[in-house]
Design an enzyme around this catalytic site. Structure first.
Site: not given
Length: 461
Positions: A241, A315
């Site tokens: 990020k 996830r």
């Protein structure tokens, strides 16, 4: 900082001690507020209008404080927890609400609005305390506020003091308080026990990845399982990020924090459930052992997953945990996760989406959310978007190309790991209040758990 210790805070309770009144006044409703004559005269002379969140202390003939006027604003537009502003407005001493149309909500607002996160700074000055009307359930109010504040505490704690080791300590502290059974599968044992995706996401970090498992309740009671994303810090992995996107990544374990807050409420209320809480606790870090874009991981479910973005890691750990949860065949399976930025783009920070195929559950949750003013919005598990998850060399991708419908495709990914016969709900929460509200200071926030608790009380109390 020492390992997290669960301590139940004190909140408003019924009291026989002498208290001073807080008169709640709607905007323009001074004449209908039932104030004592002297207080009404003082308010008129001071120009008090009942504007939302305004307050005015009222003196007695000796110059001491006799009471406080508080403006609740326009009934049709005011914040439902506007009374939370009283937590910072009231001077020290014991106070009681007068003229409240919803005394439970207003009292809870004061309790929630009084939250402070002061683990790293000097405690603030003492504030006024609220005495509840004796018709209210002080125990229930306290457990709700305690659950919310537990979630806030865990999210607010920075990652240097809330990594997987510390999250496990907090998990154990809560379970111990309520006599729950705790088991933990950690490190390479995750491989041996067939949790390959949890292991892959967390293996690059100093604190080893682990699956935390709590069981509490009554054998033979309805099985309710809560699963919370416990990514204690998310660098994005090798798909790193930018620094601006990493600033709030201590909150990426907000799903875990929220299910622990909900578990507190359930256990403290003694609901008739066989409760299980699963938290995959990892840090998505970078080292020579980090999982890579292009890797194909096998999952506990047996599905192969192509990694098209290492920043779509939540996830993955939830997939293994959900598959494991289904092996126990719960009546109700709920997962909570700070999963996608797409959910914030769609609905903003204060309105979390939820996904479920169970129409009856959805109706009940929507009703509960409205009843307790804990906003949620149902989003569709749109079948045609399933194709976005397809890739040529694996069963499924963790990051569909194109960027469309990101929250929906993440929910569809998770559904692949849930058995069809199980009632399942996924909540894609933000876990953060970016702008202070009357009942919620800036920082970590519980979302959806008051609504879920109300639903479970309706079903299992």
């Amino acid at each position: 900082m020492a390992p997290y210790q669960f301590i139940k805070r004190e909140y408003p309770t019924a009291s026989d001690e002498e208290s001073r009144p807080v008169w709640l006044v709607a905007k323009g409703g001074l004449g209908e507020a039932g104030l004592p004559e002297k207080a009404a005269k003082w308010a008129r002379n001071a120009g008090f209008s009942g504007a939302e969140g305004s307050h005015l202390l009222v003196p007695d003939s000796e110059g001491d404080i006799a009471g406080c006027l508080f403006g609740t604003g326009d009934k049709s537009a005011a914040h439902p927890f506007v009374a939370g502003k009283l937590a910072s407005a009231l001077p020290t001493g014991l106070w009681r609400l007068e003229g409240s149309e919803n005394p439970l909500r207003d009292s809870l607002a004061v309790a929630l609005g009084g939250y402070r996160f002061e683990s790293y700074k000097k405690p603030g000055a003492e504030r006024g305390k609220l005495s509840l009307d004796k018709t209210l359930d002080a125990d229930d109010l306290t457990r709700i506020a305690s659950g919310v504040d537990l979630a806030r505490d865990l999210i607010n704690t920075p990652a240097n003091d809330m990594g997987p080791d510390a999250l496990e300590a907090a998990f154990r502290a809560l379970g111990s308080h309520y006599g729950a059974a705790i088991t933990v599968i950690a490190g390479d044992d995750l491989i041996e026990r067939n949790f390959p995706m949890i292991h892959a996401v967390g293996r690059a970090a100093k604190d080893v990845p682990r699956l935390l498992d709590m069981r509490w309740g009554k054998e033979g009671a309805p099985k309710v399982t809560l699963v919370g994303k416990g990514v204690c810090f998310d660098t994005g992995g090798l798909d790193i990020k930018p620094s601006s996107s990493m600033l709030l990544m201590k909150k990426d374990m907000g799903g875990a924090a929220n299910v622990l807050g909900l578990a507190l409420m359930i256990m403290d209320a003694g609901l008739n459930v066989d409760l299980r809480v699963l938290v995959p606790a990892v840090e998505n870090s970078i080292s020579g052992d980090a999982f890579r874009p292009g890797d194909i991981l096998m999952s506990r479910k047996g599905l192969s997953v192509q990694i098209d973005n290492t920043d779509a890691e939540g996830r993955l750990v939830l997939g293994d945990a959900l598959a494991y949860a289904c092996e126990d065949a719960p009546e109700l399976l709920i997962d909570m996760a700070t999963l996608t930025g797409a959910a914030r783009v769609a609905l903003g920070p204060d309105l979390p989406p939820y996904y479920t195929d169970d129409e009856a559950f959805s109706d009940d949750l929507a009703d509960a959310a409205q009843q307790v003013a804990d906003p949620l919005w149902r989003m569709p598990l749109f079948q045609r978007y399933e194709a976005m998850l397809d890739v040529p060399v694996a069963d499924i991708t963790n990051a569909p190309a194109g960027g469309f419908a990101g929250s929906i495709t993440a929910a569809l990914f998770l559904r692949r790991f849930v058995e069809k016969q199980i009632s399942w709900c996924h909540l894609d929460i933000f876990g953060w209040t970016p702008k202070a509200q009357p009942h919620a200071p800036l920082g970590g926030q519980a979302q959806g758990i008051r609504a879920l608790y109300q639903l479970m009380c309706d079903r299992y109390r």
